[in-house]
Design a protein around this motif. Structure first.
Motif, PDB file in Angstrom:
ATOM      1  N   ASP D 182       0.848  -1.192   0.000  1.00 20.13           N
ATOM      2  CA  ASP D 182       0.000   0.000   0.000  1.00 20.13           C
ATOM      3  C   ASP D 182       0.885   1.245   0.000  1.00 20.13           C
ATOM      4  O   ASP D 182       1.361   1.674   1.047  1.00 20.13           O
ATOM      5  N   HIS D 184       1.007   5.203  -0.867  1.00 21.46           N
ATOM      6  CA  HIS D 184       0.195   6.367  -1.227  1.00 21.46           C
ATOM      7  C   HIS D 184       0.832   7.066  -2.437  1.00 21.46           C
ATOM      8  O   HIS D 184       2.050   7.203  -2.506  1.00 21.46           O
ATOM      9  N   VAL D 202       3.177  -0.602   4.188  1.00 23.33           N
ATOM     10  CA  VAL D 202       2.402   0.636   4.082  1.00 23.33           C
ATOM     11  C   VAL D 202       3.380   1.796   3.998  1.00 23.33           C
ATOM     12  O   VAL D 202       4.234   1.953   4.876  1.00 23.33           O
ATOM     13  N   GLU D 205       1.729   9.086   2.672  1.00 22.50           N
ATOM     14  CA  GLU D 205       1.634  10.105   1.636  1.00 22.50           C
ATOM     15  C   GLU D 205       2.874  11.007   1.544  1.00 22.50           C
ATOM     16  O   GLU D 205       3.295  11.382   0.462  1.00 22.50           O
ATOM     17  N   ALA D 231      -3.135  17.650   7.681  1.00 15.31           N
ATOM     18  CA  ALA D 231      -3.133  17.048   6.342  1.00 15.31           C
ATOM     19  C   ALA D 231      -2.054  17.621   5.436  1.00 15.31           C
ATOM     20  O   ALA D 231      -1.507  16.921   4.584  1.00 15.31           O
ATOM     21  N   ARG D 235       4.001  14.242   7.415  1.00 18.79           N
ATOM     22  CA  ARG D 235       3.591  13.404   8.536  1.00 18.79           C
ATOM     23  C   ARG D 235       4.323  12.060   8.569  1.00 18.79           C
ATOM     24  O   ARG D 235       4.202  11.319   9.528  1.00 18.79           O
TER      25      ARG D 235
END
Lengths: 285, 285, 285, 285, 285, 285
Positions: D182, D184, D202, D205, D231, D235
């Motif tokens: 996964d 982003h 994972v 973003e 957002a 991060r």
């Protein structure tokens, strides 16, 4: 030297210049593949099991039928909508009435299905009665091209009488391609009709055919004149009840009437009316 | 007792013995399914929208056309290559020239597409003008078998004139199966041709047909002799401009010329030339 | 007001009332799509490569053939089983013998394939010999509708002689739709048969056709009477060896015999026997 | 009692009430099936032969590639157009600029393909070098999920950097479903990346990953906080060149930097930066 | 400005430069789609009915099985042939032995099918016994990913032991994508194996797993070192009979042996051998 | 020597001996492909437009929905019927009640669809709220695997609560394969659930999960014991409202309760209850 780009340009230019045939511009026409797909659905509702590759049972018949009716309404409404838009004015197209009008035509067609089933049954029985080689109604429905051509014609004719352009013609040409039987959607055909073998049969737009008529391969029911300004006249013959027309006969003209119970022999050429109970033959070698 | 193995052996043995029809050995022939698939692409380039089940808009037309042209070149080059290899010598096959030669034929066909579009437009207009039942050019293009048969013929004829074997014949037989109209790829047909109904029409290899000719169902333009050593002669008739030939007429012979503007009646049988402006009819019942 | 539920009810009611055509009840009939799919497999076994879109080589030919034979036995046994069940009594249906009987018919068909291949080769050679436009056996097999119609007929005729109902008729109507050639599965046809162009040809159930016969488009070999109680009689003509029948000829009657080596001209109408070596022509314009 | 009509009504009512998820109203979103189909085309351009079931040769490669590029531009322009329309104002939507803008993005993507091919080659070589079980570059490209996930990521990331919403996310979730990896679309990943086994990986973003990084199954490069108003911040961690991260390691936080050449052991839990050349291990049983 | 031709050129140039990944040149690799299609056939032979959408009965089972076996031999022989050619010398490729060798491997695989069926049954029974939520063997076979992953692994492992490259890896990555269970084709796995949930399980190339072993999701049986020159060593652990390994455990190293009957707790990290009957747990919160 | 016949025999023999897995005998099981096809229809009813490749408009929405509902009832009733027959006695199977019972379950499922839509909307909103990278509800519905896994779970759970075997399990394993999220159909899950990334998540049969719970990748909610006779006990934990469980956490045992509002850190291992508002973390490197 292998470049295709300039070739693409030339073809696009050709699309711009030859307007009216290029379907890529102002409006959309009914789609042939979609019309034929929905016609298959209609045939499966008229004779469930005739085309499908699975076994229908009573439990699921309601759901299969419901699925088909919804799909028929959705798809045929869209195709008829395109056909109608194409003949109506810009104002009419912009209004919301077009879709509703198209939908009502399709719902009316669905209301007609029990009657269409009844008519097809009379055609199948006529074939069973009229062909010594036919062994059962089921064999007739599964394999006689005349029965299929008439079934499709009755659907196309219904839409034709509602004023729908192009769509009925796509249907009739589809079954013409499959069977060699060319019936214009405008023709009026009574019940118990039997078209045997069928290849080469041509039945024109303004034909009127009565009940229990038998037509063999290569029969033409045509026009004497193809002047464009005769388009609104009755240009094709009338065939009364219980007439038999053998292979290759040609019957022409809007005022030509083949009287009730007549027998028209093979390869004859007829351009005038014939009294009831007549028997018309060519001389034979 | 249910064994299929010995049955497989017997069939394989049959493949070995009946050489020449078995396609599994020395070389490959053009593939019918591939030829028909590419023909569909060509029809979609000639009349974008005629077969596809989606809506084309101006923005995407360039890309759709580009995609099709690349696919046509790839696939048709391969099929033509197989057809050409099959008639050339082993030396020619081994060289690299075969592929280039085949590709050039296909690129020439693509260069011809704007002209093929123009010709098809004249055919469609002739149908619209010649059939009182026709309501619009679009209806004609979407549903008249004669227009499709001529469109495919013009493609097949182009390949035939380039010396490609088998592939044009597969194309013409495909559309023969769909329409009942059998035009040999060798026939020369002028613009504004209208074949109405069409079932049973046969147009032979060495026919020459002028401009603005109308042909009805069941018309044969054939040969008087089928001797094998006449293969290179002109065996089929010449039809001059503005001729109309009604249903079921049979016109035979390589020296037979139907003069300009003549009308040939239905079910006539003609094996000699006819002067311009003639009207030939059978007697009528 | 847009409800389809009551419409579904009315159509279901129509299914209940018009029994015998509705296929959803007591027993299942052969499925048209399945029969046609298996027919394609049979054609691919008879002429490997004729339809498939991939290249066969010697290494894989055995496995491809084995795969097809297993699939043919499975699927055609099931369709024939449905056809047989439909004519047999309830007791017979309940027994286990039906499946075995059906399977044996299909295995016998597979045993016949080498002979069917041989016959098709003679047909293809007859076409190559008889048509000046034909350039090679392969072109003939890939593109002549008469060769395909005869190939399918020979399969359907084999099943017909084994007493299988409906299935052979579905096959013959399928190829009728594709080629315009309508041969009843009951007809007996000798080797080296050539049907040229073919559109509109009709060959009736009890025809007997000898070796090396040529038949052109629009020829009818039919019955003089269609009385239902004549179903078991010989109603269609006999054509002896080496006969040629030109386009549009009509030959009728179970006692009509066209003698060996005769030539029957186009558009003739014949209802009585003709001596060997006869030449029958209509007068010509 | 079996009626579905009232049930249809209730579901339609639910569509009206729960606006915003119902896709049937004001605007259209990119279509998942179309995006995935075009992604397959892109993969086939990047590694010709990787997915297709036919053999490519040099002669046809140009035409196959041309066909694909045209199809990619057509289809992906349309899907990106829907994604862009959905975020722009009504005025922007009405203008004609949207289509051109979308098309330019796709053309830029196509211009990037040689670079995307180069990057994928470095990834494949890294896998070959990094996995003793790998035997050849071709095996790696055909069967390593990490290579496919990175190839798709690089496409999705390109579109993401151009500001395209939804479409890149559909791509990354598609390959997430196929590989369990996964990533982003926003993540920045350098060349020569090797993700082995991959299930459960994972990558968030705002990750930034350098060159020649190895990542094993179950590694999470995630965020410490999921507050919505973060957002726009970075991060997720930064991984410098030549780092190896073994299975099950969890590295969290936008300020966390894993220094160049470090080795992060399996099942570790890291929320702060790590100096270059560090080796971090859990204690071992 | 919209031209794609120069873009096609640039991509073709990239194909020329980045040799070795471009599949369009010297030799062909096994095709992923074909390998997966044949794998589906093999699964259907191992558990008839598991995937197919029709009902199998005893009468047709023989023919369905025969059809599948022929198709498996044809298609898998071709794919294995491509894989073998790719590793052999030019001389070997030119000889005719490659095809025969490939075919013999596939025939041996088919001879193994009864044993593969037996092993899969033991796996299914182990799942039924080991999962309280499992209600029947059929439910297990139809819906447990571990059972499918092991079934495919046993097929891939058989081909791997015969020296076939790439093909077994395509199979194992296919089922990895479907189940999240990544078993290298080289791993040796005894009967009665149960992998529950399975997502994230990794089992390395040189693992040896005994009988009646239970493995939960996220378990890694991996290598301690990934040095390329260790490729021929045993790099992955040995798991003896009757061991249970709970979710997330990591067991590494070629000399690591988990002794008979041991229980390895969740999220443990093990790099050294463990005596029989051991119970290894992390401390618990 | 290439014979496959004896190989077919050996495999058929294996089918006879290993009864219970061979699906070709006494009864039929639900078909995986059919269940998945109907599941796609259900997803399209829940979120119209989510999967389909055409544009839905208000006019046709009613007909598309009606078509789908009829198809769902037909197909799912049949699959559920097979599942139910398989657990009921011979007497029950012979009666006519089975079909009606199965149909009622499916009609009840359709009655539930508005509620299922509402629940899925809460899940989508929870994802939008909980993931800073999420930009819109539509993006979430189109591309978040957790939302799809929950949507399918809610369908499967409904069937599970009605006592349907196998079918719900096929559904949950299908979406497990697509998303890596393994939720047993028996699990009870409240609204506003957000499963992020999701790969490796396992949620056991007797789990009870409250409202507004967040679950990250690799979380296991499992059993402490897998003894078969515990099958009817509550073996999996209870998660109260507003709990967040970070990646890789393992929570085991039927008596384990995670109190309202707790936060469970990544990679934790929990086998006992935790008070409301607890924060449980592993120590961090």
């Amino acid at each position: 030297m292998r470049s295709l780009d300039t070739r693409i340009d030339r073809i696009l230019e050709s699309y711009s210049n030859l307007g009216g045939i290029n379907l890529a511009d102002s409006h959309n026409f009914p789609n042939r593949a979609s019309v034929i797909a929905v016609l298959t659905d209609i045939e499966n509702v008229i004779f469930p099991g005739i085309r499908e590759d699975f076994v229908l049972d009573t439990d699921t018949l309601r759901f299969v039928t419901g699925e088909r009716l919804h799909r028929i309404v959705r798809n045929l409404t869209n195709e008829v909508l395109k056909a109608i838009k194409y003949i109506c004015t810009k104002e009419q197209r912009d209004g919301t009435g077009c879709y509703k009008y198209s939908e009502q035509i399709i719902l009316a067609l669905i209301d007609e299905i029990p009657e269409l089933r009844r008519l097809s049954c009379t055609d199948a029985n006529a074939a069973l009665e009229g062909d010594p080689a036919a062994r059962s109604t089921e064999e007739v429905i599964l394999s006689y091209p005349g029965v299929e051509a008439l079934m499709v014609h009755r659907v196309a004719h219904f839409l034709h009488t509602k004023g729908v352009p192009i769509v009925p013609r796509i249907m009739s040409e589809y079954v013409h391609g499959r069977t060699g039987i060319d019936i214009h959607p405008g023709a009026t055909i009574g019940e118990e009709c039997f078209i045997d073998h069928g290849t080469g049969v041509v039945i024109g737009e303004t034909c009127v055919i009565g009940r229990h008529v038998k037509i063999y391969q290569g029969v033409t029911l045509g026009a004497l004149s193809v002047k464009k300004d005769y388009a609104d006249r009755k240009r094709h013959p009338t065939i009364e009840d219980n007439v038999t027309i053998y292979a290759g006969a040609t019957i022409l003209g809007g005022k030509t009437v083949i009287g009730e119970g007549s027998i028209i022999g093979g390869n004859t050429w007829i351009t005038a009316s014939v009294a009831p109970k007549s028997k018309i033959y060519n001389c034979v070698v």
